[in-house]
Enzyme design. Sequence first.
Site, mmCIF file in Angstrom:
data_model
loop_
_atom_site.group_PDB
_atom_site.id
_atom_site.type_symbol
_atom_site.label_atom_id
_atom_site.label_comp_id
_atom_site.label_asym_id
_atom_site.label_seq_id
_atom_site.Cartn_x
_atom_site.Cartn_y
_atom_site.Cartn_z
ATOM 1 N N PRO A 2 0.771 -1.232 0.000
ATOM 2 C CA PRO A 2 0.000 0.000 0.000
ATOM 3 C C PRO A 2 0.809 1.291 0.000
ATOM 4 O O PRO A 2 1.685 1.489 0.841
ATOM 5 C CB PRO A 2 -0.739 -0.097 1.326
ATOM 6 C CG PRO A 2 0.196 -0.845 2.223
ATOM 7 C CD PRO A 2 1.140 -1.608 1.362
ATOM 8 N N GLU A 3 0.463 2.180 -0.885
ATOM 9 C CA GLU A 3 0.777 3.589 -0.656
ATOM 10 C C GLU A 3 -0.568 4.248 -0.379
ATOM 11 O O GLU A 3 -1.580 3.560 -0.255
ATOM 12 C CB GLU A 3 1.513 4.196 -1.859
ATOM 13 C CG GLU A 3 2.866 3.533 -2.056
ATOM 14 C CD GLU A 3 3.810 4.247 -3.013
ATOM 15 O OE1 GLU A 3 3.649 5.460 -3.221
ATOM 16 O OE2 GLU A 3 4.713 3.586 -3.549
ATOM 17 N N LYS A 52 -1.093 6.853 5.144
ATOM 18 C CA LYS A 52 -1.149 5.397 5.064
ATOM 19 C C LYS A 52 -1.890 4.792 6.259
ATOM 20 O O LYS A 52 -1.849 3.586 6.473
ATOM 21 C CB LYS A 52 0.270 4.820 4.959
ATOM 22 C CG LYS A 52 1.004 5.258 3.693
ATOM 23 C CD LYS A 52 2.461 4.878 3.720
ATOM 24 C CE LYS A 52 3.192 5.486 2.510
ATOM 25 N NZ LYS A 52 4.664 5.374 2.644
ATOM 26 N N ARG A 121 1.345 14.366 13.697
ATOM 27 C CA ARG A 121 2.715 14.073 13.239
ATOM 28 C C ARG A 121 2.799 13.929 11.725
ATOM 29 O O ARG A 121 3.883 13.773 11.183
ATOM 30 C CB ARG A 121 3.222 12.771 13.882
ATOM 31 C CG ARG A 121 3.380 12.836 15.384
ATOM 32 C CD ARG A 121 4.100 11.609 15.907
ATOM 33 N NE ARG A 121 3.744 10.393 15.176
ATOM 34 C CZ ARG A 121 3.409 9.246 15.769
ATOM 35 N NH1 ARG A 121 3.397 9.142 17.075
ATOM 36 N NH2 ARG A 121 3.117 8.187 15.041
ATOM 37 N N ASN A 162 7.370 4.481 -2.013
ATOM 38 C CA ASN A 162 8.557 4.294 -2.839
ATOM 39 C C ASN A 162 8.274 4.339 -4.335
ATOM 40 O O ASN A 162 9.132 4.744 -5.113
ATOM 41 C CB ASN A 162 9.225 2.964 -2.472
ATOM 42 C CG ASN A 162 10.685 2.944 -2.820
ATOM 43 O OD1 ASN A 162 11.316 3.997 -2.979
ATOM 44 N ND2 ASN A 162 11.236 1.760 -2.979
ATOM 45 N N ARG A 254 15.096 2.628 1.446
ATOM 46 C CA ARG A 254 14.403 1.892 0.388
ATOM 47 C C ARG A 254 15.172 2.031 -0.917
ATOM 48 O O ARG A 254 15.942 2.969 -1.086
ATOM 49 C CB ARG A 254 12.978 2.444 0.190
ATOM 50 C CG ARG A 254 12.224 2.729 1.469
ATOM 51 C CD ARG A 254 12.072 1.538 2.365
ATOM 52 N NE ARG A 254 11.467 0.422 1.675
ATOM 53 C CZ ARG A 254 10.169 0.327 1.395
ATOM 54 N NH1 ARG A 254 9.354 1.252 1.808
ATOM 55 N NH2 ARG A 254 9.701 -0.695 0.739
#
Length: 271
Positions: A2-3, A52, A121, A162, A254
């Site tokens: 998942p993004e 996310k 955050r 990513n 990554r």
Amino acid sequence: MPEGHTIHRLAREHTALLAGQRLTLTSPQGRFAAGAEQLDTHRLDRVEPYGKHLFYRFDHDLRLHVHLGLYGSWQSGPLPPPPPRGAVRVRIVGESAYVELRGPTVCEVLSPAEQAFIEARLGPDPLRAGAKPDRAWARLSRSRAPIAGLLMDQSVIAGTGNVYRAELLYLHGLDPFRPGRSLSAEQFGALWTDLRRRMQAGVRLGRIVTTRAEDRDRRRGPASREDSFYVYRRAGLACRRCGTPVLTEVLAGRNLYWCPTEQPPWAPGTA
DNA sequence: GCTAAATGTTGAT
DNA sequence: TCAACCTTTAGCT
């Protein structure tokens, strides 16, 4: 896998399947047994995606907080639910459908204050109405960190992962290693606008496709998995536009992919 | 059939 | 810095 686009798509699906209903929650795996009990028999008001993260708001003001991480996945189906297979962290059964979760990084029950703490955050989420890109620009324009790292930083922009970082930088011809503060406000504005548009397309399609048909190996029909990207996971293969071998290097933990010709090295004093 | 890697983050060391 | 999370898929045999 998942993004942000996956998370927003799931929120819509689960809202349609379960919102407004009193739900049965269980943890066949056992690891979330106490949490499931706190939410069991309560009505789900809505499912809120943020970056996310998924927040399932129930009628007694508690929330189910889920972060899929790398391996986590949701599955759904009509009633009756089949016998659980594998490690089902939580199963949620509604009036006409069930959903179940495997392998998440986070699955917990939160108070409203705890949800607010997590959201505080996070940077602006391009998929949320009213997202304020100025907050992201304030961070990015003051940072010496590479733009490819800042795009992955969820406190700068929430929801980017990513694939989007690699493809977005390629599409904008940007050197992944140039510092965030070297970008002009116009360059950032173009990135944000494009990212939002592409993530919205990702929600609709259910996957990420950045290539234009004329740049694909097979130019007819929907993009295949290997035809969907310009550089992501294409290390050593020829750039679709200029033929230069795509490079890869670990950045921000990554694998980063880029074309050194389409994304020429940035030098101070240049655009 | 087996192995490694993967669209991500947390928590222990 | 590294293991854990747990599943899917790609690539190799």
